[in-house]
Design an enzyme around this catalytic site. Structure first.
Site, short mmCIF file in Angstrom:
data_model
loop_
_atom_site.label_atom_id
_atom_site.label_comp_id
_atom_site.label_asym_id
_atom_site.label_seq_id
_atom_site.Cartn_x
_atom_site.Cartn_y
_atom_site.Cartn_z
CG HIS A 66 15.35 50.38 -17.81
ND1 HIS A 66 15.21 50.98 -16.59
CD2 HIS A 66 15.13 51.35 -18.73
CE1 HIS A 66 14.90 52.26 -16.75
NE2 HIS A 66 14.85 52.52 -18.05
CG HIS A 110 13.43 40.82 -15.82
ND1 HIS A 110 13.12 42.16 -15.84
CD2 HIS A 110 13.07 40.33 -17.03
CE1 HIS A 110 12.57 42.46 -17.01
NE2 HIS A 110 12.53 41.38 -17.75
CB THR A 150 9.27 47.15 -19.77
OG1 THR A 150 9.34 46.69 -21.12
CG2 THR A 150 10.21 46.35 -18.90
#
Length: 226
Positions: free
Chosen positions: A66, A93, A178
């Site tokens: 991720h 990110h 998250t």
């Protein structure tokens, strides 16, 4: 953003609004103080200067599936609220999770720190498209391509060079971005926008294969100070 970044998890970015239903451990994802946020309508305050002592080296880079997580040797600290927060890792990110006055950036780094009580402080740093970033360039050469792959650097890289000279920032209280979305995280978003090349941004996005940003969450009355 979690302390171990994303891990190999039972969640993904396709339906982040459903995270709280996937596991009872993720119930906080429905909380009132969630991150990320859109930073606007700020309140002026006499914020303490950020005091970094990043006398540490990047040791390893891991593909978490991720995100990409960068781990450090001991020695990095942030002094905040009269306490010492130790630098644990940073991860990336794309696009950015937090917005600044409604604007999204193509890349955001989260420097994750924890104090002795396990409380977290996260420093966010935005990148816009522009010149190639030398520090990212060195890391990008060693990016692990497969989930679970970890690259240990033969020559550890100093991290202090990543911070801008101007350390003005926005501050708010929020959560991990998250699961388990734990709240009570001190968020500090640097105002000084860094640059990364179009190629650097594209390489990270291609490696992830999907956007890895949680949508912005409601403020629910929280103050954003600067």
């Amino acid at each position: 953003m979690g302390l171990s970044a994303a891990g190999y998890a039972d969640w993904d970015y396709t339906q982040p609004e459903q995270w709280s239903t996937l596991n009872q451990k993720y119930s906080a994802c429905n909380g009132l103080n969630q991150s990320p946020i859109n930073i606007e309508q700020t309140v002026k305050a006499a914020l303490e200067p950020l005091n970094f002592s990043y006398n540490t080296l990047i040791q390893a880079i891991e593909n978490k599936g991720h995100t990409i997580q960068v781990d450090f040797a001991q020695g990095g600290e942030l002094q905040l609220d009269g306490d010492s927060f130790v630098l644990k890792q940073f991860h990336l990110h794309s696009p950015s999770e937090n917005l600044i006055k409604g604007k999204s950036y193509p890349l955001e780094i989260h420097f994750v720190h924890a104090n002795a009580k396990g409380e977290l402080a996260v420093v966010g740093m935005m990148f816009e498209q522009g010149q190639a970033n030398p520090m990212l360039e060195r890391m990008w050469k060693r990016l692990p391509k497969k989930q679970g792959e970890k690259v240990v650097l033969k020559t550890p890289q100093p991290v202090s060079q990543m911070l801008p000279k101007n350390l003005d920032y926005y501050r708010f209280s929020g959560s991990l971005t998250t699961p388990p979305c734990s709240e009570g995280v001190r968020w500090l978003i640097l105002k000084d926008i860094q640059q990364a090349s179009a190629q650097q941004i594209a390489e990270f996005s291609k490696l992830m294969g999907h956007p890895n940003n949680r949508p912005v969450q409601p403020l629910n009355g929280r103050l954003i100070v600067e």
